[in-house]
Motif scaffolding. Sequence first.
Motif, PDB file in Angstrom:
ATOM      1  N   CYS A 171      19.936  39.230  39.481  1.00  0.00           N
ATOM      2  CA  CYS A 171      19.051  39.495  40.623  1.00  0.00           C
ATOM      3  C   CYS A 171      19.840  40.084  41.784  1.00  0.00           C
ATOM      4  CB  CYS A 171      18.376  38.192  41.070  1.00  0.00           C
ATOM      5  SG  CYS A 171      16.793  37.910  40.281  1.00  0.00           S
ATOM      6  N   ARG A 172      20.988  39.504  42.047  1.00  0.00           N
ATOM      7  CA  ARG A 172      21.816  39.992  43.148  1.00  0.00           C
ATOM      8  C   ARG A 172      22.341  41.394  42.871  1.00  0.00           C
ATOM      9  NH1 ARG A 172      25.224  34.458  44.654  1.00  0.00           N
ATOM     10  NH2 ARG A 172      23.498  33.413  45.741  1.00  0.00           N
ATOM     11  N   GLU A 173      22.733  41.643  41.624  1.00  0.00           N
ATOM     12  CA  GLU A 173      23.239  42.965  41.259  1.00  0.00           C
ATOM     13  C   GLU A 173      22.143  44.015  41.391  1.00  0.00           C
ATOM     14  OE1 GLU A 173      24.667  42.227  37.351  1.00  0.00           O
ATOM     15  OE2 GLU A 173      26.469  41.162  38.032  1.00  0.00           O
ATOM     16  N   LYS A 219      22.787  36.038  39.099  1.00  0.00           N
ATOM     17  CA  LYS A 219      23.755  37.141  39.189  1.00  0.00           C
ATOM     18  C   LYS A 219      23.070  38.490  39.012  1.00  0.00           C
ATOM     19  CE  LYS A 219      27.720  37.392  37.317  1.00  0.00           C
ATOM     20  NZ  LYS A 219      28.761  37.449  36.264  1.00  0.00           N
ATOM     21  N   GLU A 256      19.688  28.566  44.679  1.00  0.00           N
ATOM     22  CA  GLU A 256      20.815  29.480  44.535  1.00  0.00           C
ATOM     23  C   GLU A 256      22.174  28.804  44.694  1.00  0.00           C
ATOM     24  OE1 GLU A 256      20.589  31.226  49.098  1.00  0.00           O
ATOM     25  OE2 GLU A 256      19.536  32.234  47.472  1.00  0.00           O
ATOM     26  N   THR A 306      19.575  43.856  43.399  1.00  0.00           N
ATOM     27  CA  THR A 306      19.310  44.037  44.834  1.00  0.00           C
ATOM     28  C   THR A 306      20.337  44.970  45.459  1.00  0.00           C
ATOM     29  OG1 THR A 306      18.334  41.823  44.981  1.00  0.00           O
ATOM     30  CG2 THR A 306      19.070  42.833  47.036  1.00  0.00           C
ATOM     31  N   ASP A 315      16.207  31.250  47.449  1.00  0.00           N
ATOM     32  CA  ASP A 315      15.682  31.717  46.165  1.00  0.00           C
ATOM     33  C   ASP A 315      15.653  30.582  45.137  1.00  0.00           C
ATOM     34  OD1 ASP A 315      15.391  34.243  47.162  1.00  0.00           O
ATOM     35  OD2 ASP A 315      17.280  34.993  46.337  1.00  0.00           O
TER      36      ASP A 315
END
Length: 315
Positions: free
Chosen positions: A303-305, A301, A21, A307, A2
Motif C-alpha cells: 500500500c505504501r509503495e 508495504k 499500521e 502511494t 490505517d
Amino acid sequence: MDKFIGIDIGGTNIKYGLLDEKGNILHKDKIKTSPEGSEIIRNIKRIVESYKEAHEISAVGISVPGVVEESGFLTTGGAIFDFYGIHLKDLLEKELGVHVTVENDANSAALAEKWLGAGRDYRNYFTAVVGTGIGGAIIINNDVYRGAHATAGEFGFMINAPILNGDTRLASVSLTSSVQSGLVQRYLDETGQETNQQNLDGESVFKLAESGDVQAKAVIDAFYDHLAIGIYNVLVSLDPEVVLIGGGISANQSFIKELNRRVQGLQTGHRDMKNMTLAEILPCHFLNDAGIVGASYKAMKECRERTLVKGGQES
C-alpha cells in the motif's frame, strides 16, 4: 490510522485478524478451513465484509501454503487442492474490492519476524518453521528471496538422510525432521503402536524420553541430528546473520539450546571449518499469529509503495 486484515489459510483453520499500521492486533479469530476452495473464498469475503462494517480497510494480506508467485498466482496450494493453478490475488481483489496481497505461509512468518519480531535487527536471515511439516523462508536485504521459480527456501524438500528404494521424499527434511513425522510417527513406528494413537504429540515424546523411555530417547536423538544437518547445510550455503526457528516447539528453550549444540558439533567435526563463524539459532517471536501479522505487513508495504508511486506520477 490505517487498518489491515491479515488472513492465514491453514490446512485445519483459517486464522484472521484486524491490525493497525503499528502491528497491534485489534481483533482476531479463526474458523475451520473448508476442503472446498469456493467455500474458502466465500468465508474470506464474509470476514472482510464484517470488518468493513466498522473500519476503513486499506488492504488485505493473505498467507497460504504452497508455491506462490510474486504476482499472487498459486502454482501449488499445499493441502488445498482447489488452489492449485489459480491467480488468488486477482480473484480476491474482484471479490473484495480492496487491494490484496498473497504470500506463502513460511514467507509470511519470516516477514512477521522482520517487522516486529526476532528478525528486526537483521538484514539477511533464514527462517525454518518446524511443525507438522517443515517450511522455510530466506530474507535477503530485508526482503523475501524467491528464486527463479518462487521455490527458494523450501527447506523441507532438502535431503538429509540416505535414500532407500529410490524414495527421495522419505529422505527429506520434512519427513525426518518435522514434529509429526520425525518425532511422533517415528516413535509409533519404532514401538509398533497404531498410527492413530490418541493424544501423542511431540511434547509427549519428549516427556517419555525424560521418564526413561529408551526408544523415545533414540527417536529424539535422530530428530535432532537430522534437523541439525539440514540447518548446517543452510548455514554453509547462505551464511545468514541468524537462523530463526518457528513452530510450537521453538518455545522450548532446551530445544533451541540443544539444536545449537548439535550444529556446533557438526562444525567441530569438520577440520577446515574451525575458523569459520556460523550464525546462531534463535526462536521466532511469533507463533500462532505469525501468518496474520506477516500477511498484514506485506499488505501494508505494498500500500505504501503504491502511494509513493502514485504520488510521484502526480507530481
